[in-house]
Every structure is written in structure tokens, then in C-alpha cells.
Scaffold this motif. Structure first.
Motif, PDB file in Angstrom:
ATOM      1  N   LEU A 181       0.883  -0.984   0.030  1.00 31.54           N
ATOM      2  CA  LEU A 181      -0.056   0.082  -0.178  1.00 31.54           C
ATOM      3  C   LEU A 181       0.938   1.120  -0.178  1.00 31.54           C
ATOM      4  N   ASP A 182       2.171   1.244   0.431  1.00 27.68           N
ATOM      5  CA  ASP A 182       2.944   2.520   0.136  1.00 27.68           C
ATOM      6  C   ASP A 182       4.408   1.932  -0.077  1.00 27.68           C
ATOM      7  N   PRO A 183       5.135   2.951  -0.444  1.00 28.82           N
ATOM      8  CA  PRO A 183       6.555   2.889  -0.869  1.00 28.82           C
ATOM      9  C   PRO A 183       7.425   1.960   0.037  1.00 28.82           C
ATOM     10  N   GLU A 184       7.350   2.493   1.299  1.00 32.75           N
ATOM     11  CA  GLU A 184       8.023   1.629   2.451  1.00 32.75           C
ATOM     12  C   GLU A 184       7.765   0.193   2.681  1.00 32.75           C
ATOM     13  N   THR A 185       6.704  -0.016   2.839  1.00 27.86           N
ATOM     14  CA  THR A 185       6.251  -1.549   2.662  1.00 27.86           C
ATOM     15  C   THR A 185       6.788  -2.244   1.555  1.00 27.86           C
ATOM     16  N   GLU A 186       6.614  -1.576   0.338  1.00 26.81           N
ATOM     17  CA  GLU A 186       6.995  -2.489  -0.838  1.00 26.81           C
ATOM     18  C   GLU A 186       8.670  -2.677  -0.890  1.00 26.81           C
ATOM     19  N   GLY A 187       9.196  -1.443  -0.239  1.00 25.35           N
ATOM     20  CA  GLY A 187      10.813  -1.649  -0.215  1.00 25.35           C
ATOM     21  C   GLY A 187      11.189  -2.778   0.647  1.00 25.35           C
ATOM     22  N   ALA A 188      10.356  -2.690   1.986  1.00 26.51           N
ATOM     23  CA  ALA A 188      10.829  -3.691   2.874  1.00 26.51           C
ATOM     24  C   ALA A 188      10.524  -5.029   2.299  1.00 26.51           C
ATOM     25  N   LEU A 189       9.636  -5.396   1.442  1.00 31.74           N
ATOM     26  CA  LEU A 189       9.367  -6.629   1.046  1.00 31.74           C
ATOM     27  C   LEU A 189      10.234  -7.090  -0.218  1.00 31.74           C
ATOM     28  N   TRP A 190      10.716  -6.084  -1.063  1.00 34.97           N
ATOM     29  CA  TRP A 190      11.529  -6.387  -1.961  1.00 34.97           C
ATOM     30  C   TRP A 190      13.236  -6.636  -1.084  1.00 34.97           C
ATOM     31  N   ARG A 191      13.454  -5.933  -0.220  1.00 32.97           N
ATOM     32  CA  ARG A 191      14.628  -6.327   0.723  1.00 32.97           C
ATOM     33  C   ARG A 191      14.725  -7.605   1.221  1.00 32.97           C
ATOM     34  N   PHE A 192      13.468  -7.970   1.613  1.00 30.83           N
ATOM     35  CA  PHE A 192      13.547  -9.211   2.106  1.00 30.83           C
ATOM     36  C   PHE A 192      13.843 -10.401   1.357  1.00 30.83           C
ATOM     37  N   LEU A 193      13.145 -10.158  -0.008  1.00 31.98           N
ATOM     38  CA  LEU A 193      13.296 -11.218  -0.980  1.00 31.98           C
ATOM     39  C   LEU A 193      14.777 -11.472  -1.610  1.00 31.98           C
ATOM     40  N   PHE A 194      15.303 -10.149  -1.636  1.00 33.98           N
ATOM     41  CA  PHE A 194      16.725 -10.094  -1.794  1.00 33.98           C
ATOM     42  C   PHE A 194      17.647 -10.854  -0.976  1.00 33.98           C
ATOM     43  N   GLY A 195      17.251 -10.920   0.073  1.00 33.73           N
ATOM     44  CA  GLY A 195      18.271 -11.514   1.117  1.00 33.73           C
ATOM     45  C   GLY A 195      17.983 -12.775   1.895  1.00 33.73           C
ATOM     46  N   ILE A 196      17.125 -13.658   1.128  1.00 33.70           N
ATOM     47  CA  ILE A 196      16.563 -14.984   1.755  1.00 33.70           C
ATOM     48  C   ILE A 196      17.744 -15.837   1.566  1.00 33.70           C
ATOM     49  N   ASP A 197      18.356 -16.360   2.831  1.00 32.11           N
ATOM     50  CA  ASP A 197      19.262 -17.362   3.040  1.00 32.11           C
ATOM     51  C   ASP A 197      19.521 -18.445   1.726  1.00 32.11           C
ATOM     52  N   LEU A 198      20.876 -18.874   1.318  1.00 36.72           N
ATOM     53  CA  LEU A 198      21.069 -19.755   0.524  1.00 36.72           C
ATOM     54  C   LEU A 198      20.455 -19.543  -1.066  1.00 36.72           C
ATOM     55  N   THR A 199      20.200 -18.202  -1.516  1.00 39.99           N
ATOM     56  CA  THR A 199      19.867 -17.872  -2.506  1.00 39.99           C
ATOM     57  C   THR A 199      20.569 -16.709  -3.405  1.00 39.99           C
ATOM     58  N   THR A 200      20.661 -16.579  -4.347  1.00 43.92           N
ATOM     59  CA  THR A 200      21.591 -15.873  -5.374  1.00 43.92           C
ATOM     60  C   THR A 200      20.956 -15.201  -6.443  1.00 43.92           C
ATOM     61  N   THR A 201      19.590 -15.620  -6.585  1.00 42.78           N
ATOM     62  CA  THR A 201      19.075 -14.923  -7.924  1.00 42.78           C
ATOM     63  C   THR A 201      17.394 -14.774  -7.317  1.00 42.78           C
ATOM     64  N   LEU A 202      16.931 -13.707  -7.810  1.00 42.79           N
ATOM     65  CA  LEU A 202      15.381 -13.434  -7.369  1.00 42.79           C
ATOM     66  C   LEU A 202      15.042 -13.418  -8.982  1.00 42.79           C
ATOM     67  N   SER A 203      13.885 -14.350  -9.195  1.00 39.61           N
ATOM     68  CA  SER A 203      13.422 -14.430 -10.515  1.00 39.61           C
ATOM     69  C   SER A 203      11.846 -13.996 -10.181  1.00 39.61           C
ATOM     70  N   LEU A 204      11.731 -12.953 -11.259  1.00 36.20           N
ATOM     71  CA  LEU A 204      10.190 -12.392 -11.397  1.00 36.20           C
ATOM     72  C   LEU A 204       9.559 -12.434 -12.730  1.00 36.20           C
ATOM     73  N   ARG A 205       8.309 -12.333 -13.004  1.00 35.52           N
ATOM     74  CA  ARG A 205       7.848 -12.317 -14.486  1.00 35.52           C
ATOM     75  C   ARG A 205       6.387 -11.624 -14.185  1.00 35.52           C
ATOM     76  N   GLY A 206       6.074 -10.779 -15.222  1.00 34.29           N
ATOM     77  CA  GLY A 206       4.752 -10.275 -15.333  1.00 34.29           C
ATOM     78  C   GLY A 206       4.794  -8.972 -14.350  1.00 34.29           C
ATOM     79  N   ARG A 207       5.721  -8.343 -13.887  1.00 32.62           N
ATOM     80  CA  ARG A 207       5.599  -7.343 -13.033  1.00 32.62           C
ATOM     81  C   ARG A 207       5.289  -5.894 -13.770  1.00 32.62           C
ATOM     82  N   PRO A 208       4.708  -5.069 -12.973  1.00 32.36           N
ATOM     83  CA  PRO A 208       4.547  -3.419 -13.757  1.00 32.36           C
ATOM     84  C   PRO A 208       5.763  -3.191 -14.539  1.00 32.36           C
TER      85      PRO A 208
END
Length: 417
Positions: free
Chosen positions: A256-283
Motif C-alpha cells: 500500500l505504500d513505498p516503505e512497505t514495498e521496499g521492505a518486501l523487496w529487501r526481504f526477497l533479496f536477502g533470503i538465505d542460500l539464494t543468489t537469484t530473484l526471479s520475477l515475471r509479469g510485474r508492472p
């Protein structure tokens, strides 16, 4: 063993009966390669099928063609939700290609949509070359990326530190996630207001669709005492000589707001044991693109998504607003829906619009496909003119209309149908 071949040609399209659904859907599955769906998927699409808006073509008791039209409401520039036919489940048996089956269904369907009073029809195209001749044009585009999270850093708004993230079962938080989605619908052209039952699409999780990744996971974001966003994703672990190289596969993210969106992206970037974030069909204007340290290592790419067809041209152009004043006469070609052909005067601004037939001299000449492409504000009339698809007949009319049809928010189709 002898085979009895059908004796006569296929009949015209008729409305689907509930007891014919299995054979109708089997024809559709075969047209898309014949790979069976999971029982969960099949049950969901059966539940979502609107039988009185679905068509089949039959030959001596055998279904040879399928088409449907969901009753959607689509957000257009200005925030209005416009009744829209979501064209879906279109298939023709390979044994009956080039015999007019598809054309007969498209003809009947667009006539029906007009009779229902829905000014728009939209679809996702498995083969884009097919639908242009019926007046559809690509109006939104989806962003895909493979982000090297081992090297790319993300800079998010300062308020992201105030956002609390919690794991939750996707099914258990379905209602609150759907509330977040519903609140976002009026804010972006191209979004669909989901009717009851459609929320299940986001948590459909058959093992056959995971491609070796985990079951669907969900994180909800809390800010100011309420759920302000969520992310649904899978994790596909991998190991190489240098260690872990897992992938986070994003299925859905909303905030609902840029701060929350930023927190979610940061979480996805930092998940343990991963080096790639794959996404499709985004704005196409997703904010993370302007927060990463190295866009080249994100391998971003664009693909056509939602195709738009103006069924009632006047009503469709009146339903949206225009970001700058526009007063222009269009000379429109529309061979498949001739009731749209001719001259139309559009007058509008950010408060509203009117569109009516006129005998005045035309300012711009184009087909209904070009109007469909620019309708949601994601394609420029100027670009279409440069491609030879729009002709300027009055000096200055192209710029005026191109600015008016634009949108400060890129249109986006949130999910398929």
C-alpha cells in the motif's frame, strides 16, 4: 477397427451447458498441447467458468472449438471500473483449423459482449498474430527479471525499517492479502476487480507447477497496526562447486505504500542460500528498478501482456479521463465491428469526457486497434504514428491526443485468466 467419421460440418457456436464442460475443457487442453492439469486447477477453472458467457462449436457431438468471456471490471485511467469481457479459454481442435471455427466464435462473442453493454473486451494472447484481425492490440506489458542478488544491492526508503514482516500460511492470510489487492485496484489502469472465487487463483499450488521449488510461501507486512502488503514466493535451492546458488521465484507482491514495498523487496533479496530473484509479469514501472545498484545484472526484459479491444468505442472513450485536455476528431476503421467505424469527436480532460459521432473533418485517422493499444495509457499515439499506424490530418492534433491519452502510472495486468 473401423472409425466412423463425422458426416457433416461443425455447427455454429452455442452457449455451453454445464454437463458439456468436461468434453469442452478437454478440447481446450488438447489445443494447448494436451498436458493434463492437476485436479486442483481443473476444479478451480470449472468453478470460475461462466456458462452463459461460454461458447462451444460442435460437430456430430464432438466439441471442436471453445471460447469464454469472464465478467470483469477493469480499471481505466481516472480510476473508474469499467465492465469488461475477459476473453478466455479460446481453442480450436487441430483437425478443424482454417475452417472458420475461430472466426465464428469471435463474431458471436463480440456481438454478445455488445448486447451485454460491456464497452471493452480484453485477453491474453498465446499467439499475438491471431487476434489483430479481430481488433485486439497489446495495451500493457509485463516486466520480467533474473536479479543477481549476490552482487546487486537495493536501496529502499528509510521508513522500510519500521515495517514488520511475518511468515504466514498463504491460505490463512488470504482474506487480508485480498483486501490489500482490492485497495490497490483503483490506483493502476489495467487491474482487475476480482469477483468472489478469483482470490483462490493466487494460492493455487499444485506440485506439478513448482518445477522443483518449495510449496508456496507467504510473508505479510505490517505497518501502523495493519497489514500493508504481502509477498508470495517459492524457493528453489541449488548447489554448485562454490556453494549455494538457490533462486527465489516471486509469484505475487503487493503493498500500500513505498516503505512497505521496499521492505518486501529487501526481504526477497536477502533470503538465505539464494543468489537469484526471479520475477515475471510485474508492472513495467516497478520501483525496484530505480533502487538497485546495477540494473544490468537484473536482466530485465519486457513482454506483451493484456490485449484490449474497444467494443463500444464511444462508451469506452467516455469511461476514462485524460491527463491533459483533448478535443479531437478520429476517423476510425473497424472492419470486424463496423458499428465503431466512422468519425468520432472526443472531448475530455482530467474530470471526464464525451465521445459522439460527428460529421466534422477528421484530425487523426487510425483503426480500432490503435485506440485499443493506447486506451490504458501504456502505448503512445506518437509511437504508433511513427510506425505508420496513425495519420495526422490536422497539425498539432497528434501531440494533443498523445499527451491526453498518457498515464502517469503504467498500466498493468496483475494476473492471467
Amino acid at each position: 477397427m473401423a472409425t466412423d467419421f463425422p458426416a457433416g460440418p461443425a455447427t455454429g457456436p452455442r452457449v455451453l451447458r454445464p454437463d458439456d464442460w468436461d468434453s469442452w475443457y478437454d478440447t481446450l487442453i488438447r489445443a494447448f498441447g494436451g498436458v493434463p492439469e492437476s485436479p486442483e486447477e481443473r476444479e478451480l477453472w470449472n468453478a470460475l467458468t461462466e456458462f452463459d458467457r461460454s461458447l462451444g462449436v460442435w460437430e456430430d457431438g464432438t466439441c471442436v472449438g471453445t471460447a469464454g468471456a469472464f465478467s470483469f471490471r477493469l480499471t481505466v485511467p481516472g480510476g473508474a471500473l469499467v465492465p469488461t469481457a475477459g476473453v478466455t479459454m479460446v481453442g480450436v481442435a487441430a483437425t478443424h483449423r482454417r475452417r472458420g471455427v475461430l472466426t465464428s466464435m469471435m463474431r458471436r462473442q463480440l456481438d454478445d459482449v455488445r448486447s451485454w453493454g460491456e464497452p471493452l473486451a480484453v485477453l491474453t494472447a498465446s499467439e499475438p498474430a491471431i487476434y489483430g484481425r479481430f481488433g485486439y492490440a497489446a495495451a500493457t506489458f509485463g516486466l520480467s527479471a533474473e536479479i543477481d542478488t549476490g552482487r546487486v544491492r537495493l536501496s529502499v526508503p528509510a521508513g522500510a525499517d519500521d515495517v514488520r514482516l511475518l511468515y504466514a500460511s498463504p491460505a490463512d492470510v488470504l482474506d487480508v492479502c485480498e483486501d490489500v489487492y482490492a485497495r490497490l485496484v483503483p490506483s493502476r489502469p489495467g487491474m482487475l476487480a476480482r469477483r468472489p472465487g478469483w482470490e483462490r487463483l493466487g494460492v493455487l499450488d499444485p506440485e506439478s507447477e513448482r518445477d522443483g521449488a518449495s510449496p508456496l510461501q507467504c510473508v505479510v507486512a505490517g505497518r501502523g497496526g495493519e497489514v500493508a502488503g504481502y509477498a508470495r514466493f517459492r524457493v528453489k535451492l541449488g548447489w554448485g562447486e562454490a556453494g549455494h546458488n538457490g533462486t527465489v521465484v516471486l509469484e505475487d507482491l503487493a503493498a500500500l505504500d513505498p516503505e512497505t514495498e521496499g521492505a518486501l523487496w529487501r526481504f526477497l533479496f536477502g533470503i538465505d542460500l539464494t543468489t537469484t530473484l526471479s520475477l515475471r509479469g510485474r508492472p513495467a514501472d516497478d520501483a525496484w528498478q530505480y533502487q538497485v545498484s546495477d540494473i544490468r545484472r537484473c536482466r530485465a526484459r519486457s513482454r506483451d501482456a493484456l490485449y484490449v479491444r474497444l467494443v463500444d468505442l464511444g462508451a469506452a472513450l467516455e469511461a476514462r479521463t485524460y491527463q491533459a485536455p483533448v478535443d479531437v476528431v478520429f476517423e476510425v476503421e473497424d472492419d470486424f465491428c463496423p458499428w465503431n467505424a466512422g468519425r468520432w469527436r472526443l472531448s475530455g480532460d482530467a474530470k471526464g469526457a464525451s465521445c459522439a459521432r460527428t460529421t466534422e473533418a477528421a484530425d487523426l485517422a487510425l483503426s480500432v486497434r490503435e485506440l485499443g493499444a493506447v486506451y490504458l495509457g501504456g502505448v503512445s499515439l506518437g509511437a504508433l504514428a511513427a510506425a505508420g499506424r496513425v495519420r495526422e490530418l490536422r497539425a498539432g492534433a497528434l501531440t494533443e491526443a498523445a499527451v491526453g491519452f498518457g498515464s502517469t502510472v503504467t498500466p498493468w495486468m496483475p494476473h492471467g485468466f
